[in-house]
Design a protein around this motif. Structure first.
Motif, PDB file in Angstrom:
ATOM      1  N   GLN A   1       0.798  -1.242   0.000  1.00  0.00           N
ATOM      2  CA  GLN A   1       0.000   0.000   0.000  1.00  0.00           C
ATOM      3  C   GLN A   1       0.819   1.275   0.000  1.00  0.00           C
ATOM      4  OE1 GLN A   1      -3.570  -0.068   2.657  1.00  0.00           O
ATOM      5  NE2 GLN A   1      -2.601  -1.901   3.460  1.00  0.00           N
ATOM      6  N   GLY A   2       1.984   1.234   0.659  1.00  0.00           N
ATOM      7  CA  GLY A   2       2.808   2.437   0.773  1.00  0.00           C
ATOM      8  C   GLY A   2       2.191   3.434   1.742  1.00  0.00           C
ATOM      9  N   LEU A   3       2.878   4.571   1.951  1.00  0.00           N
ATOM     10  CA  LEU A   3       2.397   5.602   2.876  1.00  0.00           C
ATOM     11  C   LEU A   3       0.991   6.057   2.531  1.00  0.00           C
ATOM     12  CD1 LEU A   3       5.364   8.128   3.387  1.00  0.00           C
ATOM     13  CD2 LEU A   3       4.474   6.465   5.027  1.00  0.00           C
ATOM     14  N   ALA A   4       0.695   6.103   1.213  1.00  0.00           N
ATOM     15  CA  ALA A   4      -0.608   6.608   0.749  1.00  0.00           C
ATOM     16  C   ALA A   4      -1.772   5.778   1.290  1.00  0.00           C
ATOM     17  CB  ALA A   4      -0.639   6.629  -0.768  1.00  0.00           C
ATOM     18  N   GLY A   5      -1.484   4.561   1.773  1.00  0.00           N
ATOM     19  CA  GLY A   5      -2.553   3.703   2.293  1.00  0.00           C
ATOM     20  C   GLY A   5      -2.980   4.071   3.703  1.00  0.00           C
ATOM     21  N   TYR A   6      -2.357   5.089   4.296  1.00  0.00           N
ATOM     22  CA  TYR A   6      -2.675   5.451   5.686  1.00  0.00           C
ATOM     23  C   TYR A   6      -4.113   5.971   5.776  1.00  0.00           C
ATOM     24  CZ  TYR A   6      -1.487   6.789  10.469  1.00  0.00           C
ATOM     25  OH  TYR A   6      -1.427   6.863  11.840  1.00  0.00           O
ATOM     26  N   ALA A   7      -4.921   5.313   6.596  1.00  0.00           N
ATOM     27  CA  ALA A   7      -6.349   5.644   6.677  1.00  0.00           C
ATOM     28  C   ALA A   7      -6.565   7.087   7.138  1.00  0.00           C
ATOM     29  CB  ALA A   7      -7.033   4.691   7.649  1.00  0.00           C
ATOM     30  N   GLY A   8      -7.434   7.805   6.430  1.00  0.00           N
ATOM     31  CA  GLY A   8      -7.817   9.164   6.842  1.00  0.00           C
ATOM     32  C   GLY A   8      -6.805  10.233   6.494  1.00  0.00           C
ATOM     33  N   SER A   9      -5.776   9.867   5.716  1.00  0.00           N
ATOM     34  CA  SER A   9      -4.762  10.885   5.412  1.00  0.00           C
ATOM     35  C   SER A   9      -5.101  11.637   4.136  1.00  0.00           C
ATOM     36  CB  SER A   9      -3.394  10.230   5.259  1.00  0.00           C
ATOM     37  OG  SER A   9      -3.373   9.371   4.133  1.00  0.00           O
ATOM     38  N   LYS A  10      -4.625  12.897   4.095  1.00  0.00           N
ATOM     39  CA  LYS A  10      -4.747  13.681   2.877  1.00  0.00           C
ATOM     40  C   LYS A  10      -3.447  13.516   2.096  1.00  0.00           C
ATOM     41  CE  LYS A  10      -5.353  18.356   1.246  1.00  0.00           C
ATOM     42  NZ  LYS A  10      -4.796  19.661   1.437  1.00  0.00           N
ATOM     43  N   LYS A  11      -3.551  13.224   0.786  1.00  0.00           N
ATOM     44  CA  LYS A  11      -2.329  13.061  -0.019  1.00  0.00           C
ATOM     45  C   LYS A  11      -1.766  14.447  -0.336  1.00  0.00           C
ATOM     46  CE  LYS A  11      -3.724   8.911  -0.052  1.00  0.00           C
ATOM     47  NZ  LYS A  11      -4.402   9.191   1.214  1.00  0.00           N
ATOM     48  N   ILE A  12      -0.465  14.592  -0.146  1.00  0.00           N
ATOM     49  CA  ILE A  12       0.187  15.862  -0.481  1.00  0.00           C
ATOM     50  C   ILE A  12       1.464  15.571  -1.283  1.00  0.00           C
ATOM     51  CG2 ILE A  12      -0.682  17.228   1.470  1.00  0.00           C
ATOM     52  CD1 ILE A  12       2.014  16.638   2.889  1.00  0.00           C
ATOM     53  N   THR A  13       1.963  16.578  -1.955  1.00  0.00           N
ATOM     54  CA  THR A  13       3.232  16.410  -2.673  1.00  0.00           C
ATOM     55  C   THR A  13       4.366  16.760  -1.713  1.00  0.00           C
ATOM     56  OG1 THR A  13       3.303  18.708  -3.390  1.00  0.00           O
ATOM     57  CG2 THR A  13       2.157  17.152  -4.853  1.00  0.00           C
ATOM     58  N   ASN A  14       5.596  16.410  -2.121  1.00  0.00           N
ATOM     59  CA  ASN A  14       6.763  16.768  -1.309  1.00  0.00           C
ATOM     60  C   ASN A  14       6.900  18.275  -1.181  1.00  0.00           C
ATOM     61  OD1 ASN A  14       8.622  14.712  -0.123  1.00  0.00           O
ATOM     62  ND2 ASN A  14       8.147  13.749  -2.076  1.00  0.00           N
ATOM     63  N   GLU A  15       6.538  18.978  -2.240  1.00  0.00           N
ATOM     64  CA  GLU A  15       6.590  20.446  -2.252  1.00  0.00           C
ATOM     65  C   GLU A  15       5.574  21.019  -1.256  1.00  0.00           C
ATOM     66  OE1 GLU A  15       8.695  22.009  -4.366  1.00  0.00           O
ATOM     67  OE2 GLU A  15       8.016  24.069  -4.012  1.00  0.00           O
ATOM     68  N   GLU A  16       4.361  20.465  -1.270  1.00  0.00           N
ATOM     69  CA  GLU A  16       3.314  20.954  -0.348  1.00  0.00           C
ATOM     70  C   GLU A  16       3.714  20.731   1.112  1.00  0.00           C
ATOM     71  OE1 GLU A  16      -0.571  20.388  -3.294  1.00  0.00           O
ATOM     72  OE2 GLU A  16       0.066  18.731  -2.020  1.00  0.00           O
ATOM     73  N   LEU A  17       4.387  19.617   1.368  1.00  0.00           N
ATOM     74  CA  LEU A  17       4.787  19.301   2.750  1.00  0.00           C
ATOM     75  C   LEU A  17       5.643  20.424   3.337  1.00  0.00           C
ATOM     76  CD1 LEU A  17       5.854  16.010   4.323  1.00  0.00           C
ATOM     77  CD2 LEU A  17       7.488  17.889   4.417  1.00  0.00           C
ATOM     78  N   LEU A  18       6.499  21.003   2.493  1.00  0.00           N
ATOM     79  CA  LEU A  18       7.421  22.039   2.986  1.00  0.00           C
ATOM     80  C   LEU A  18       6.690  23.310   3.429  1.00  0.00           C
ATOM     81  CD1 LEU A  18      10.169  21.669   0.223  1.00  0.00           C
ATOM     82  CD2 LEU A  18      10.237  20.734   2.545  1.00  0.00           C
ATOM     83  N   ALA A  19       5.489  23.516   2.911  1.00  0.00           N
ATOM     84  CA  ALA A  19       4.765  24.764   3.196  1.00  0.00           C
ATOM     85  C   ALA A  19       3.627  24.571   4.201  1.00  0.00           C
ATOM     86  CB  ALA A  19       4.216  25.330   1.887  1.00  0.00           C
ATOM     87  N   LEU A  20       3.589  23.431   4.885  1.00  0.00           N
ATOM     88  CA  LEU A  20       2.480  23.190   5.829  1.00  0.00           C
ATOM     89  C   LEU A  20       2.584  24.098   7.060  1.00  0.00           C
ATOM     90  CD1 LEU A  20       2.307  19.271   5.855  1.00  0.00           C
ATOM     91  CD2 LEU A  20       0.641  20.863   4.842  1.00  0.00           C
ATOM     92  N   PRO A  21       1.427  24.404   7.679  1.00  0.00           N
ATOM     93  CA  PRO A  21       1.453  25.218   8.908  1.00  0.00           C
ATOM     94  C   PRO A  21       1.864  24.355  10.101  1.00  0.00           C
ATOM     95  CG  PRO A  21      -0.807  24.628   8.347  1.00  0.00           C
ATOM     96  CD  PRO A  21       0.056  24.043   7.271  1.00  0.00           C
ATOM     97  N   VAL A  22       3.168  24.129  10.253  1.00  0.00           N
ATOM     98  CA  VAL A  22       3.684  23.301  11.357  1.00  0.00           C
ATOM     99  C   VAL A  22       4.686  24.120  12.161  1.00  0.00           C
ATOM    100  CG1 VAL A  22       3.394  21.079  10.199  1.00  0.00           C
ATOM    101  CG2 VAL A  22       5.506  22.380   9.852  1.00  0.00           C
ATOM    102  N   ASP A  23       5.054  23.604  13.346  1.00  0.00           N
ATOM    103  CA  ASP A  23       6.070  24.291  14.151  1.00  0.00           C
ATOM    104  C   ASP A  23       7.474  23.913  13.684  1.00  0.00           C
ATOM    105  OD1 ASP A  23       4.220  25.550  16.019  1.00  0.00           O
ATOM    106  OD2 ASP A  23       3.787  23.495  16.681  1.00  0.00           O
ATOM    107  N   ILE A  24       7.650  22.614  13.383  1.00  0.00           N
ATOM    108  CA  ILE A  24       8.997  22.136  13.032  1.00  0.00           C
ATOM    109  C   ILE A  24       8.953  21.391  11.697  1.00  0.00           C
ATOM    110  CG2 ILE A  24      10.954  20.719  13.762  1.00  0.00           C
ATOM    111  CD1 ILE A  24      10.056  21.059  16.650  1.00  0.00           C
ATOM    112  N   LEU A  25       9.910  21.693  10.847  1.00  0.00           N
ATOM    113  CA  LEU A  25      10.043  21.017   9.565  1.00  0.00           C
ATOM    114  C   LEU A  25      11.363  20.252   9.579  1.00  0.00           C
ATOM    115  CD1 LEU A  25       9.003  20.685   6.629  1.00  0.00           C
ATOM    116  CD2 LEU A  25      10.207  22.816   6.077  1.00  0.00           C
ATOM    117  N   VAL A  26      11.299  18.972   9.181  1.00  0.00           N
ATOM    118  CA  VAL A  26      12.521  18.157   9.149  1.00  0.00           C
ATOM    119  C   VAL A  26      12.743  17.629   7.733  1.00  0.00           C
ATOM    120  CG1 VAL A  26      13.705  16.131  10.100  1.00  0.00           C
ATOM    121  CG2 VAL A  26      12.130  17.433  11.548  1.00  0.00           C
ATOM    122  N   PRO A  27      13.594  18.276   6.948  1.00  0.00           N
ATOM    123  CA  PRO A  27      13.936  17.697   5.650  1.00  0.00           C
ATOM    124  C   PRO A  27      14.871  16.504   5.899  1.00  0.00           C
ATOM    125  CG  PRO A  27      14.628  20.022   5.826  1.00  0.00           C
ATOM    126  CD  PRO A  27      14.305  19.536   7.203  1.00  0.00           C
ATOM    127  N   ALA A  28      14.481  15.328   5.379  1.00  0.00           N
ATOM    128  CA  ALA A  28      15.296  14.114   5.617  1.00  0.00           C
ATOM    129  C   ALA A  28      15.399  13.290   4.334  1.00  0.00           C
ATOM    130  CB  ALA A  28      14.686  13.287   6.752  1.00  0.00           C
TER     131      ALA A  28
END
Ligand code: NAD
Length: 411
Positions: free
Chosen positions: A263-290
């Motif tokens: 299934q991969g990460l996308a199979g996580y129940a109730g999750s919204k699919k986002i791109t890697n680019e979108e992840l960088l711009a989320l309203p979060v306190d801490i961002l961890v590029p890994a």
């Protein structure tokens, strides 16, 4: 966009300006000591021979033998290994290890090779380069898409060629071949120690702090699990296929189970699919590029909303992006500090190999914490002293230490 090595040289130049570094030392630090380029013939399972290009960049060994990982990725190139080897030299100096900087790689998509082909390619890399490697010369380790098993094949090939045991010629080995307790999650653990110190400065409380992590491999997945264990709320994760977002929080263990399934990460129940680019711009306190380098750039830095960035990847932020983030007041714990836990435990692994006496995980973590916290404090001190960002502060500390060793050698 500038290349990784151009970015690295800009970072060096910024530190040199602050330090008023002697121009001859500066120009010596602008070049790797040597870059070895090899052609590795691989016999595929169907009998055909295919040739793969490999590299080893040995940047600077003033403080000790060259040290740094080997990357298997289709985008590997000479410029990238040069940059990564420079960052290794700087990183080892930031955490005060008696090691220099090196890095290697093969231009290959390992997902397209069988296990037997991967083994033959890994052995081929060592056959091409063994003369330049060794516990006192240059010590490889895992990086993107290389694993303890790859290190084991490489060690075995090296020992077969040289005819003697030399476990300290490579680190990140399986425990059965002289690996260190704690090495598998040491990059993330070191990142956690740095994040915890930065969180104290910013007044973050784990249970009220949200985190997005780009890249769900060795560095990113362990980071997610360690931070969740401390009570941080992991709201977004991603891998090369894309990402998932759940504002209420993701269970990293469930994400790991899914990543290892069809299934991969996308199979996580109730999750919204986002791109890697979108992840960088989320309203979060801490961002961890890994994941990989050049992710936060002039094009998207303005969209970053996190207050703290902890770089587990090498080179994820370009110098242009750094300037934007600094202006916005975003604190960046730079790669050469934040992901130095991996090479620190690699150094412990070598120390254990040399004495043939092995430490408990608790001993490893106690020593790792001490080194990471001291390095954080030293970098923070430089930041205050010179009124610069943490990255420039870390490079100032590193360049000072490397330059001191070069001068002592009469360079
Ligand atoms: P890994 O091979 O274990 O994992 C890499 C992860 O990145 C995978 O989840 C992969 O799916 C993801 N990925 C690949 N391409 C991507 C893309 N375009 N966008 C988003 N995700 C992508 O590698 P790793 O060892 O975790 O290395 C990750 C980063 O951490 C690299 O920059 C590496 O140099 C750095 N690092 C690793 C170590 C270590 O000890 N392993 C130490 C220091 C720094």
């Amino acid at each position: 966009m500038s290349t990784a090595f151009e970015n690295a040289r800009q970072q060096l130049a910024a530190a040199a300006r602050v330090l008023k570094l002697d121009s001859q030392l500066h120009s010596q630090l602008e070049y790797p000591d040597r870059v070895i380029k090899v052609a590795i013939p691989l016999r595929r399972d169907d009998g055909r021979i295919e040739v793969f290009e490999g590299f080893r960049s040995q940047y600077n060994n003033a403080r000790g033998p060259y040290k740094g990982g080997i990357r298997y990725h289709p985008a590997v190139n000479e410029d990238e290994v040069k940059a990564l080897s420079f960052w290794m030299a700087m990183k080892c100096a930031v955490v005060g290890l008696p090691l220099g900087g090196g890095k290697g790689g093969i231009i290959v998509d390992p997902k397209k090779l069988s296990v037997a082909e991967l083994e033959r390619l890994s052995r081929g890399y060592i056959r091409s380069l063994y003369k330049y490697l060794g516990p006192d010369q240059d010590i490889p380790a895992p990086d993107v898409y290389t694993t303890p098993q790859v290190m084991a094949w490489m060690l075995d090939e090296y020992e077969t060629i040289t005819g003697h045991h030399a476990p300290g010629m490579i680190t990140g080995k399986p425990l059965s071949l002289g690996g260190s307790a704690g090495r598998s999650f040491s990059t993330a653990q070191g990142g956690v120690y740095v994040l915890t110190e930065a969180a104290k400065k910013l007044g973050f409380e784990p249970a009220k702090t949200t985190v997005a992590i780009q890249g769900f491999g060795n560095a990113g997945a362990h980071m997610a699990k360690l931070l969740a264990h401390l009570g941080y709320i992991i709201v977004a994760l991603s891998d090369s296929q894309g990402g998932i977002y759940i504002p209420a929080g993701i269970d990293p263990l469930e994400a790991e189970r899914l990543k290892n399934s069809e299934q991969g990460l996308a199979g996580y129940a109730g999750s919204k699919k986002i791109t890697n680019e979108e992840l960088l711009a989320l309203p979060v306190d801490i961002l961890v590029p890994a994941a990989l380098e050049n992710q936060i750039t002039a094009a998207n830095a303005d969209a970053v909303k996190a207050k703290l960035i902890v770089e587990l990847a090498n080179g994820p932020t370009t110098p242009e992006a750094d300037a934007v983030l600094f202006k916005k007041g975003i604190v960046v714990a730079p790669d050469i500090l934040a992901n130095a836990g991996g090479v620190t435990v690699s150094y412990f692994e070598q120390a254990q190999n040399a004495s043939n006496y092995y430490w408990s995980e608790a001993e490893v973590l106690e020593k790792l914490k001490k080194i990471m916290v001291e390095a954080f404090d030293s970098v923070w001190e430089k930041k205050e002293k010179y009124a610069v960002d943490l990255r420039t502060a870390a490079f100032v500390l590193a360049v000072e230490r490397v330059a001191e060793a070069m001068k002592a050698r009469g360079n």
